[in-house]
Design a protein around this motif. Structure first.
Motif, PDB file in Angstrom:
ATOM      1  N   LEU A  93       0.838  -1.195   0.000  1.00 58.88           N
ATOM      2  CA  LEU A  93       0.000   0.000   0.000  1.00 58.88           C
ATOM      3  C   LEU A  93       0.875   1.248   0.000  1.00 58.88           C
ATOM      4  N   LEU A  94       0.501   2.207  -0.846  1.00 55.71           N
ATOM      5  CA  LEU A  94       1.240   3.454  -0.969  1.00 55.71           C
ATOM      6  C   LEU A  94       0.320   4.626  -0.680  1.00 55.71           C
ATOM      7  N   LEU A  95       0.740   5.509   0.217  1.00 55.78           N
ATOM      8  CA  LEU A  95       0.037   6.770   0.411  1.00 55.78           C
ATOM      9  C   LEU A  95       0.557   7.709  -0.663  1.00 55.78           C
ATOM     10  N   ALA A  96      -0.219   7.882  -1.724  1.00 56.29           N
ATOM     11  CA  ALA A  96       0.268   8.633  -2.880  1.00 56.29           C
ATOM     12  C   ALA A  96      -0.895   9.157  -3.706  1.00 56.29           C
ATOM     13  N   ASP A  97      -0.656  10.273  -4.343  1.00 50.96           N
ATOM     14  CA  ASP A  97      -1.575  10.838  -5.321  1.00 50.96           C
ATOM     15  C   ASP A  97      -1.293  10.146  -6.651  1.00 50.96           C
ATOM     16  N   VAL A  98      -2.317   9.610  -7.289  1.00 50.26           N
ATOM     17  CA  VAL A  98      -2.067   8.903  -8.543  1.00 50.26           C
ATOM     18  C   VAL A  98      -1.629   9.851  -9.656  1.00 50.26           C
ATOM     19  N   ALA A  99      -1.730  11.146  -9.423  1.00 45.34           N
ATOM     20  CA  ALA A  99      -1.210  12.105 -10.395  1.00 45.34           C
ATOM     21  C   ALA A  99       0.314  12.239 -10.293  1.00 45.34           C
ATOM     22  N   ARG A 100       0.907  11.651  -9.238  1.00 47.83           N
ATOM     23  CA  ARG A 100       2.364  11.641  -9.067  1.00 47.83           C
ATOM     24  C   ARG A 100       2.745  10.310  -8.429  1.00 47.83           C
ATOM     25  N   VAL A 101       2.684   9.257  -9.219  1.00 52.32           N
ATOM     26  CA  VAL A 101       2.933   7.910  -8.714  1.00 52.32           C
ATOM     27  C   VAL A 101       4.431   7.732  -8.456  1.00 52.32           C
ATOM     28  N   PRO A 102       4.806   7.271  -7.273  1.00 55.28           N
ATOM     29  CA  PRO A 102       6.238   7.120  -6.957  1.00 55.28           C
ATOM     30  C   PRO A 102       6.839   5.838  -7.541  1.00 55.28           C
ATOM     31  N   LEU A 103       6.760   5.729  -8.861  1.00 52.66           N
ATOM     32  CA  LEU A 103       7.290   4.566  -9.575  1.00 52.66           C
ATOM     33  C   LEU A 103       8.096   5.039 -10.777  1.00 52.66           C
ATOM     34  N   ARG A 104       9.034   4.191 -11.190  1.00 49.94           N
ATOM     35  CA  ARG A 104       9.801   4.483 -12.403  1.00 49.94           C
ATOM     36  C   ARG A 104       8.908   4.324 -13.643  1.00 49.94           C
ATOM     37  N   LEU A 120     -10.231  12.662 -10.029  1.00 49.18           N
ATOM     38  CA  LEU A 120      -8.944  13.242 -10.401  1.00 49.18           C
ATOM     39  C   LEU A 120      -9.092  14.751 -10.560  1.00 49.18           C
ATOM     40  N   ALA A 121      -8.226  15.503  -9.895  1.00 48.67           N
ATOM     41  CA  ALA A 121      -8.283  16.963 -10.004  1.00 48.67           C
ATOM     42  C   ALA A 121      -8.058  17.402 -11.446  1.00 48.67           C
ATOM     43  N   HIS A 122      -7.132  16.743 -12.128  1.00 44.68           N
ATOM     44  CA  HIS A 122      -6.822  17.044 -13.528  1.00 44.68           C
ATOM     45  C   HIS A 122      -6.789  15.713 -14.277  1.00 44.68           C
ATOM     46  N   PRO A 123      -7.933  15.271 -14.790  1.00 41.75           N
ATOM     47  CA  PRO A 123      -8.028  13.927 -15.359  1.00 41.75           C
ATOM     48  C   PRO A 123      -7.005  13.625 -16.450  1.00 41.75           C
ATOM     49  N   GLU A 124      -6.775  14.562 -17.358  1.00 39.78           N
ATOM     50  CA  GLU A 124      -5.829  14.271 -18.438  1.00 39.78           C
ATOM     51  C   GLU A 124      -4.425  14.055 -17.890  1.00 39.78           C
ATOM     52  N   ALA A 125      -3.990  14.930 -16.978  1.00 40.85           N
ATOM     53  CA  ALA A 125      -2.652  14.784 -16.391  1.00 40.85           C
ATOM     54  C   ALA A 125      -2.556  13.499 -15.573  1.00 40.85           C
ATOM     55  N   LEU A 130      -0.472   7.806 -15.282  1.00 41.70           N
ATOM     56  CA  LEU A 130      -0.658   6.357 -15.233  1.00 41.70           C
ATOM     57  C   LEU A 130      -0.082   5.696 -16.484  1.00 41.70           C
ATOM     58  N   ALA A 131      -0.194   6.363 -17.629  1.00 40.57           N
ATOM     59  CA  ALA A 131       0.421   5.831 -18.848  1.00 40.57           C
ATOM     60  C   ALA A 131       1.940   5.785 -18.707  1.00 40.57           C
ATOM     61  N   ARG A 132       2.502   6.747 -18.002  1.00 41.20           N
ATOM     62  CA  ARG A 132       3.959   6.796 -17.831  1.00 41.20           C
ATOM     63  C   ARG A 132       4.491   5.551 -17.140  1.00 41.20           C
ATOM     64  N   VAL A 133       3.769   5.054 -16.153  1.00 35.51           N
ATOM     65  CA  VAL A 133       4.292   3.947 -15.349  1.00 35.51           C
ATOM     66  C   VAL A 133       3.946   2.571 -15.924  1.00 35.51           C
ATOM     67  N   VAL A 134       3.218   2.554 -17.037  1.00 33.96           N
ATOM     68  CA  VAL A 134       2.819   1.294 -17.670  1.00 33.96           C
ATOM     69  C   VAL A 134       3.703   1.019 -18.881  1.00 33.96           C
ATOM     70  N   ARG A 135       4.039  -0.242 -19.057  1.00 38.28           N
ATOM     71  CA  ARG A 135       4.845  -0.646 -20.208  1.00 38.28           C
ATOM     72  C   ARG A 135       4.082  -0.406 -21.508  1.00 38.28           C
ATOM     73  N   PRO A 136       4.791  -0.292 -22.635  1.00 40.67           N
ATOM     74  CA  PRO A 136       4.097  -0.157 -23.924  1.00 40.67           C
ATOM     75  C   PRO A 136       3.066  -1.267 -24.098  1.00 40.67           C
ATOM     76  N   VAL A 137       1.914  -0.888 -24.571  1.00 41.05           N
ATOM     77  CA  VAL A 137       0.709  -1.714 -24.734  1.00 41.05           C
ATOM     78  C   VAL A 137       0.194  -2.296 -23.411  1.00 41.05           C
ATOM     79  N   GLY A 138       0.648  -1.734 -22.290  1.00 44.69           N
ATOM     80  CA  GLY A 138       0.064  -2.090 -21.001  1.00 44.69           C
ATOM     81  C   GLY A 138      -1.398  -1.689 -20.961  1.00 44.69           C
ATOM     82  N   ARG A 139      -2.131  -2.217 -19.999  1.00 45.21           N
ATOM     83  CA  ARG A 139      -3.580  -2.097 -20.000  1.00 45.21           C
ATOM     84  C   ARG A 139      -4.109  -1.235 -18.849  1.00 45.21           C
ATOM     85  N   LEU A 140      -5.288  -0.675 -19.081  1.00 45.71           N
ATOM     86  CA  LEU A 140      -5.980   0.169 -18.108  1.00 45.71           C
ATOM     87  C   LEU A 140      -7.437  -0.245 -18.051  1.00 45.71           C
TER      88      LEU A 140
END
Length: 199
Positions: A93-104, A120-125, A130-140
């Protein structure tokens, strides 16, 4: 913390203790939605805005003991309820805002978000992050255990054309955020939009 984040945290802090008891029959809908996300044994998945962690046991079962399950939420009280329910045994479990996920970058195979977009305060951002932390063709998977009309009725309001989760609006939002919508379901007892990360 922004005013929007403070509002979301305050909203869920007030409701955390009784959250699970308000929705006791949602379990099968979570199982069905996670099943459609296409997770495989050994995958890494994030429950973005995990709340009390109702999806975490289902996600753990999908990825098996060799997989990675993370649950991130902005509200400490919701994460405390997840621990109280023993769901921390299924995920980190991570205490984190999904707009700034603490992952590579590109470390996840999938993201699951129940009731996420409307908070989400800013849905597009947020979706771009979330796209940043997912591998290419990863799923949502963007999920809610009831459809848009039923949710609007629950809150005593009517659906309008500017609803963020309306199919054309959500399709465009996802495209601008690095996702391609693969399917869209909006029924009385389920809302589910599935997408994959675009290159």
């Amino acid at each position: 913390m922004s005013d929007e984040q403070t509002h979301v945290r305050d909203f869920f802090t007030e409701r955390a203790a009784g959250w699970d008891s308000r929705f006791p029959d949602d379990g099968p809908a979570y199982v069905s939605a996670v099943g459609l996300l296409g997770l495989r044994l050994g995958d890494a998945v994030l429950d973005a805005g995990c709340g009390t962690g109702r999806a975490l046991p289902v996600l753990r079962e999908a990825v098996g003991p060799t997989g990675t399950v993370l649950g991130a939420d902005l509200t400490p009280a919701m994460l405390r309820e997840a621990v109280r329910a023993g769901r921390d045994r299924n995920a980190a479990l991570l205490l984190a805002d999904v707009a700034r996920v603490p992952l590579r970058d590109a470390v996840l195979d999938a993201v699951f978000g129940a009731g996420l977009v409307s908070h989400l305060a800013h849905p597009e951002a947020g979706l771009r992050e979330l796209a940043r932390v997912v591998r290419p063709v990863g799923r949502l998977a963007l999920f809610h255990p009831i459809g848009r009309a039923a949710l609007a009725a629950r809150h005593g309001r009517a659906l309008t054309g500017d609803d963020l989760r309306a199919e054309p609006n959500l399709r465009l939002l996802l495209a601008r955020s690095g996702w391609h919508m693969d399917s869209y379901t909006d029924e009385e007892n389920r809302f589910l939009a599935l997408a994959h990360r675009t290159p």
